[in-house]
Design an enzyme around this catalytic site. Sequence first.
Site, PDB file in Angstrom:
ATOM      1  N   ASP A  47     -61.781   8.816  21.276  1.00 56.73           N
ATOM      2  CA  ASP A  47     -61.708  10.042  22.058  1.00 56.73           C
ATOM      3  C   ASP A  47     -63.011  10.828  21.900  1.00 56.73           C
ATOM      4  O   ASP A  47     -63.685  10.721  20.859  1.00 56.73           O
ATOM      5  CB  ASP A  47     -60.547  10.918  21.597  1.00 56.73           C
ATOM      6  N   TYR A  75     -58.171   4.678  10.220  1.00 54.57           N
ATOM      7  CA  TYR A  75     -58.492   6.042  10.642  1.00 54.57           C
ATOM      8  C   TYR A  75     -58.099   7.042   9.560  1.00 54.57           C
ATOM      9  O   TYR A  75     -57.093   6.864   8.873  1.00 54.57           O
ATOM     10  CB  TYR A  75     -57.722   6.412  11.915  1.00 54.57           C
ATOM     11  N   ASP A  89     -53.701  16.806  20.858  1.00 56.41           N
ATOM     12  CA  ASP A  89     -54.820  17.131  19.985  1.00 56.41           C
ATOM     13  C   ASP A  89     -55.203  18.593  20.187  1.00 56.41           C
ATOM     14  O   ASP A  89     -54.554  19.315  20.967  1.00 56.41           O
ATOM     15  CB  ASP A  89     -56.024  16.205  20.225  1.00 56.41           C
ATOM     16  N   ARG A 181     -53.131  10.130  18.075  1.00 58.07           N
ATOM     17  CA  ARG A 181     -52.510  11.356  18.604  1.00 58.07           C
ATOM     18  C   ARG A 181     -51.001  11.181  18.752  1.00 58.07           C
ATOM     19  O   ARG A 181     -50.230  12.120  18.522  1.00 58.07           O
ATOM     20  CB  ARG A 181     -53.136  11.730  19.947  1.00 58.07           C
TER      21      ARG A 181
END
Length: 301
Positions: A47, A75, A89, A181
Site C-alpha cells: 500500500d 509484516y 487503515d 488491513r
Amino acid sequence: MGRRKKGRDISGWLVVDKPAGLTSTAVVNKVRWAFDANKAGHAGTLDPEATGVLAVALGEATKTVPFVTDAMKAYEFTVRLGQATNTDDAEGEVIAESDIRPSDDEIKQALGGFLGEIMQVPPKFSAVKIDGQRAYKLAREGEEVEIAARPLWVEELVLVDRPDPDHVTLEMTCGKGGYVRAIARDLGEVLGCHGHVTQLRRIWSGPFDVEEAVTLAQVEELARQPELDELLLPLEVGLADLPQVICTDQGAARLRNGNPGMVIASDVDYGEECWASYEGQAVAVGRFKAGELHPSRVFRL
C-alpha cells in the site's frame, strides 16, 4: 518487426526499503529509470503508506517474479483499537468507535483464531477485481461491493508490543495474497472493539530481507552510475525456493533453445518444478522428467 525496448539489458534484483507515500509502481519506475533498464517489475504490492521490502526485478529477473510473489512474507504492523475506518487503515474515515480496550491476554487468545488456513475478505478499498473493475474504484464511487472471501495461510501472528491501551503492534508471517488491513479489521471485530492499521512494514519477502534493502534516496543518488549496478543481487536469488539441477553441456544448449535438456539432479521428484544452472548461471525453469528438464521459462543472459 517489433519495436525494440529502450534501455539496457541488465538483469538482477534490487531490494528497496519502500518509503511511505509512494505507490509500488512509482518505486519500480524510479528504479527502472535509475538503472536505465529495459524491463522492470516487483514481487508483491505494498500500500502507498506501507514501508519495507519491495523486491524489484530487472530484465530477465522479471521471469522469476512469480516465485517470490508466491513465497512467505512477514509484516510488522500497528493496530489502532477502538476505531474502524472505511479503508481499514488510517487514511480512511472513521465509521465506528468503541470504548472497549481488550487486555493483552485477550488479544493473544484472539490471535490464535487467525492461524493456519483462514478465509479472509479483502478490504473494500483494495485492488481486487469485481466484474472487471478494481474494488477501490467502485468503493470511491460509493457503490456497495461484495468481495468473496479467499483462503490465506497464516504461519505466525504474535503480539510484540503494547505501547498504550489504544495501540497494539503485531508481527505476522503469511502466504500469498494476505491483507494486513483485513487482519486488523477482523481482529477488532473478534475483540468487540473495532480496529484499523496505522503503520505497516514488510520485514521480509521470500529470500529478501529489509536488512539488505537500499533506500530510494540511495538509488536516486547513484542513478545512471556504475556504482548502482553493484547493488544488484543475482537473478538466481529469486529462485531460492525452488530445487536446483545442473545442466550437462548439451543440456544447456538445448534448454537455451527452449527444448528439453539433460540435467543432473538429486532429491528432485518426477514432475517437480525446479531450475537448471550451467556454470553457476540460471538457464531455465521447468519440470524434471526422466533425467531432463522440460522448460517453461528460459533465461536469455
